[in-house]
Motif scaffolding. Structure first.
Motif, PDB file in Angstrom:
ATOM      1  N   ASP A   1      -0.431 -18.374  -8.781  1.00 24.23           N
ATOM      2  CA  ASP A   1       0.834 -18.291  -9.513  1.00 24.23           C
ATOM      3  C   ASP A   1       1.747 -17.189  -8.981  1.00 24.23           C
ATOM      4  N   PHE A   2       1.253 -16.384  -8.038  1.00 25.76           N
ATOM      5  CA  PHE A   2       2.010 -15.210  -7.593  1.00 25.76           C
ATOM      6  C   PHE A   2       2.639 -15.401  -6.221  1.00 25.76           C
ATOM      7  N   GLY A   3       2.764 -16.666  -5.782  1.00 23.77           N
ATOM      8  CA  GLY A   3       3.546 -16.994  -4.600  1.00 23.77           C
ATOM      9  C   GLY A   3       3.025 -16.407  -3.311  1.00 23.77           C
ATOM     10  N   PHE A   4       3.930 -15.830  -2.518  1.00 28.58           N
ATOM     11  CA  PHE A   4       3.653 -15.361  -1.170  1.00 28.58           C
ATOM     12  C   PHE A   4       2.481 -14.386  -1.135  1.00 28.58           C
ATOM     13  N   ALA A   5       2.377 -13.514  -2.153  1.00 27.64           N
ATOM     14  CA  ALA A   5       1.326 -12.500  -2.174  1.00 27.64           C
ATOM     15  C   ALA A   5      -0.062 -13.105  -2.251  1.00 27.64           C
ATOM     16  N   SER A   6      -0.185 -14.321  -2.785  1.00 30.81           N
ATOM     17  CA  SER A   6      -1.497 -14.944  -2.919  1.00 30.81           C
ATOM     18  C   SER A   6      -2.094 -15.329  -1.571  1.00 30.81           C
ATOM     19  N   GLY A   7      -1.292 -15.245  -0.497  1.00 25.15           N
ATOM     20  CA  GLY A   7      -1.808 -15.539   0.835  1.00 25.15           C
ATOM     21  C   GLY A   7      -2.904 -14.580   1.269  1.00 25.15           C
ATOM     22  N   MET A   8      -2.928 -13.375   0.698  1.00 32.26           N
ATOM     23  CA  MET A   8      -4.031 -12.444   0.908  1.00 32.26           C
ATOM     24  C   MET A   8      -4.304 -11.772  -0.438  1.00 32.26           C
ATOM     25  N   ALA A   9      -4.915 -12.558  -1.331  1.00 34.75           N
ATOM     26  CA  ALA A   9      -5.040 -12.150  -2.722  1.00 34.75           C
ATOM     27  C   ALA A   9      -5.967 -10.958  -2.913  1.00 34.75           C
ATOM     28  N   PHE A  10      -7.068 -10.940  -2.185  1.00 34.33           N
ATOM     29  CA  PHE A  10      -7.964  -9.794  -2.249  1.00 34.33           C
ATOM     30  C   PHE A  10      -7.479  -8.723  -1.285  1.00 34.33           C
ATOM     31  N   GLY A  11      -7.760  -7.486  -1.622  1.00 35.52           N
ATOM     32  CA  GLY A  11      -7.379  -6.384  -0.748  1.00 35.52           C
ATOM     33  C   GLY A  11      -7.344  -5.094  -1.526  1.00 35.52           C
ATOM     34  N   PRO A  12      -7.037  -3.983  -0.852  1.00 29.92           N
ATOM     35  CA  PRO A  12      -6.982  -2.694  -1.528  1.00 29.92           C
ATOM     36  C   PRO A  12      -6.014  -2.714  -2.709  1.00 29.92           C
ATOM     37  N   GLN A  13      -6.456  -2.140  -3.820  1.00 34.84           N
ATOM     38  CA  GLN A  13      -5.626  -2.061  -5.023  1.00 34.84           C
ATOM     39  C   GLN A  13      -5.086  -0.643  -5.155  1.00 34.84           C
ATOM     40  N   TYR A  14      -3.775  -0.514  -5.003  1.00 30.81           N
ATOM     41  CA  TYR A  14      -3.142   0.796  -5.108  1.00 30.81           C
ATOM     42  C   TYR A  14      -3.119   1.240  -6.566  1.00 30.81           C
ATOM     43  N   GLY A  15      -3.246   2.552  -6.746  1.00 35.34           N
ATOM     44  CA  GLY A  15      -3.357   3.104  -8.091  1.00 35.34           C
ATOM     45  C   GLY A  15      -4.786   3.169  -8.587  1.00 35.34           C
ATOM     46  N   GLU A  16      -5.713   2.680  -7.779  1.00 33.25           N
ATOM     47  CA  GLU A  16      -7.144   2.751  -8.088  1.00 33.25           C
ATOM     48  C   GLU A  16      -7.834   3.575  -7.004  1.00 33.25           C
ATOM     49  N   HIS A  17      -8.795   4.407  -7.396  1.00 32.26           N
ATOM     50  CA  HIS A  17      -9.495   5.275  -6.454  1.00 32.26           C
ATOM     51  C   HIS A  17      -9.982   4.475  -5.236  1.00 32.26           C
ATOM     52  N   PRO A  18      -9.730   4.984  -4.024  1.00 34.18           N
ATOM     53  CA  PRO A  18      -9.181   6.293  -3.634  1.00 34.18           C
ATOM     54  C   PRO A  18      -7.706   6.230  -3.236  1.00 34.18           C
ATOM     55  N   LEU A  19      -6.953   5.266  -3.763  1.00 34.29           N
ATOM     56  CA  LEU A  19      -5.579   5.037  -3.329  1.00 34.29           C
ATOM     57  C   LEU A  19      -4.571   5.550  -4.352  1.00 34.29           C
ATOM     58  N   PRO A  20      -3.426   6.028  -3.866  1.00 34.24           N
ATOM     59  CA  PRO A  20      -2.369   6.476  -4.777  1.00 34.24           C
ATOM     60  C   PRO A  20      -1.662   5.284  -5.412  1.00 34.24           C
ATOM     61  N   PRO A  21      -0.864   5.511  -6.452  1.00 28.75           N
ATOM     62  CA  PRO A  21      -0.030   4.426  -6.987  1.00 28.75           C
ATOM     63  C   PRO A  21       0.889   3.875  -5.911  1.00 28.75           C
ATOM     64  N   PHE A  22       1.278   2.627  -6.090  1.00 28.13           N
ATOM     65  CA  PHE A  22       2.089   1.953  -5.083  1.00 28.13           C
ATOM     66  C   PHE A  22       3.357   2.740  -4.755  1.00 28.13           C
ATOM     67  N   GLY A  23       3.967   3.341  -5.756  1.00 25.09           N
ATOM     68  CA  GLY A  23       5.215   4.061  -5.551  1.00 25.09           C
ATOM     69  C   GLY A  23       5.087   5.326  -4.727  1.00 25.09           C
ATOM     70  N   GLU A  24       3.857   5.792  -4.497  1.00 23.44           N
ATOM     71  CA  GLU A  24       3.649   7.015  -3.732  1.00 23.44           C
ATOM     72  C   GLU A  24       3.242   6.758  -2.280  1.00 23.44           C
ATOM     73  N   ILE A  25       3.161   5.483  -1.897  1.00 28.25           N
ATOM     74  CA  ILE A  25       2.665   5.167  -0.554  1.00 28.25           C
ATOM     75  C   ILE A  25       3.547   5.766   0.530  1.00 28.25           C
ATOM     76  N   ALA A  26       4.863   5.605   0.404  1.00 29.79           N
ATOM     77  CA  ALA A  26       5.761   6.081   1.460  1.00 29.79           C
ATOM     78  C   ALA A  26       5.605   7.570   1.684  1.00 29.79           C
TER      79      ALA A  26
END
Length: 438
Positions: free
Chosen positions: A262-287
């Motif tokens: 249901d999430f369109g283009f992003a579903s092409g690689m549905a599994f992967g690192p989840q930002y905002g979950e250890h050990p990754l920062p929130p998505f807004g802090e990536i840059a």
């Protein structure tokens, strides 16, 4: 050819490796262990010599969706959950230290394995006097999806970090320099490197990075999609996730994928690192995190001229357009160009621009060779046979067509030398900002 074995004393304990004509192969070494749905832990040290002459397993998985271009990737490998292995290929240790390249395989975070014969790095190591380490990590529902009361997110990413720590601690026993580590990866493996650049606990573990066909555009803010997938997986796993057969776990994996559609283009690689979950920062802090790491890691990032080609066939709506009478072939070329630019080349260029703007060194590349008779051009994965594996291992890959031998013989050594030179010297002043390869 002479075949022998050699015992290597690693910090964890002695291992018996294959020793063939000046090259050492230590295969299937455990770098960590993990219970299902739990973070990995280091392997205890040992005193008895461990056999490292056989390939290790791959993570349990469903068939790859791009085998139509690469051919089977896991021929001869077992599929076990106990899959956290590295293999080391190195010139015979002689007291000198050599640059280290660490391979992270692709497969959309749901398929593949570092022990594949198609990823054998013998030519890369032998021709360029470098040490190469290939990594196998957990995939799909076993490795990446946060599931309420069952599993934390990013277990596969934590596996990769554990493997890099193993490299730091153990590669010196194989003649590798832990202070000259280059991580290189393809597709999801390249996307993993983008995550590792901003993850907690990775500082100093690698010094250069090669990102091959990283689908960075597919890994936007996936919080809502991951939540929906986690809910579907939780329902499918039932009351005893730890006690299920692996087939039932993979059925829950499939249920999670269905929830992603249901999430369109992003579903092409549905599994992967989840930002905002250890050990990754929130998505807004990536840059900001990427900018902070820019001066400590040099980057080579690129794509293939027709990277999007296999995905035109894999996405039903695009496939229908590509096979329309009369106009289908024209539409296929147009759709391939659109997917290539949107998913691969434009995000890679933006990544390199941002890296340079933050004070780092970065070069982009485009790999343009494609087989005239394959029908898929310079498609996703086409450069890998020029870097890893043997022509025999890749002989069943439709993307290479029927007459790739001369191209592999001519371009393969050049591409392997380019990667090894980058691992040894980084971005030199003789480089331009962009390379055309192939």
């Amino acid at each position: 050819m002479t075949l022998d074995t050699l015992v290597v004393d690693t910090p964890s304990g002695p291992v018996r490796a294959e020793h063939t004509d000046g090259l050492l192969h230590a295969r299937g070494l455990r770098y960590a262990r993990a219970r299902r749905f739990e973070p990995c832990v280091p392997v205890p040290t040992w005193t008895e010599t461990v056999d490292a002459t056989r390939r290790g397993p791959a993570c349990p998985q469903l068939p790859s969706r791009i085998e139509s271009v690469t051919g089977p990737m896991l021929t001869g490998l077992d599929l076990y959950e106990d899959c956290l292995r590295v293999s080391v290929t190195a010139p015979t240790p002689d007291g000198r230290v050599r640059p280290v390249l660490v391979w992270l395989h692709g497969g959309a975070y749901v398929s593949g394995g570092g022990e594949s014969e198609k990823y054998d790095p013998e030519a890369l190591a032998r021709e360029n006097d470098v040490v190469v380490v290939t990594v196998t990590y957990r995939l799909g529902i076993l490795g990446y999806l946060g599931i309420d009361s069952v599993a934390p997110a990013n277990l596969g990413l934590l596996d990769q970090i554990a493997a890099l720590r193993w490299v730091r601690d153990a590669v010196g026993a194989f003649g590798g320099d832990p202070d000259a580590v280059t991580v290189f990866g393809h597709s999801a493996g390249a996307d993993s490197i983008a995550a590792l650049l901003v993850a907690d606990g990775t500082q100093g573990l690698f010094h250069r990075a090669v990102l091959q066909s990283a689908p960075l555009a597919l890994r936007g803010d996936a919080t809502a999609m991951s939540a929906a997938m986690g809910t579907a997986a939780r329902a499918a796993l039932g009351d005893d996730p730890g006690g299920l057969s692996i087939d039932d776990v993979l059925a829950a994996h499939t249920a999670a994928l269905a929830a992603a559609t249901d999430f369109g283009f992003a579903s092409g690689m549905a599994f992967g690192p989840q930002y905002g979950e250890h050990p990754l920062p929130p998505f807004g802090e990536i840059a900001a995190r990427r900018a902070a790491s820019a001066t400590s890691v040099e980057v080579l990032i690129g794509w293939t001229s027709d990277d999007g080609s296999p995905f035109v066939e894999a996405i039903p709506r695009l496939q229908r357009l590509a096979h329309l009478p009369v106009v289908g072939s024209t539409l296929r070329r147009l759709l391939t160009a659109i997917v290539t630019r949107r998913a691969f080349s434009a995000p890679a260029t933006a990544f390199a621009d941002a890296h340079r703007a933050a004070g780092g060194r970065a070069v982009t590349y485009e790999f343009s060779w494609g087989a005239d008779d394959s029908g898929v051009g310079a498609c996703h994965s086409i450069e890998i046979p020029f870097l890893l594996g043997t022509p025999q291992a890749w002989s069943d890959a439709p993307m290479l067509g029927a007459h790739a031998a001369s191209a592999l013989a001519e371009l393969g050594p050049r591409l392997r030398r380019r990667w090894a030179d980058f691992a040894r010297n980084g971005v030199t002043f003789a480089e331009t900002d962009h390379l055309t390869l192939g």
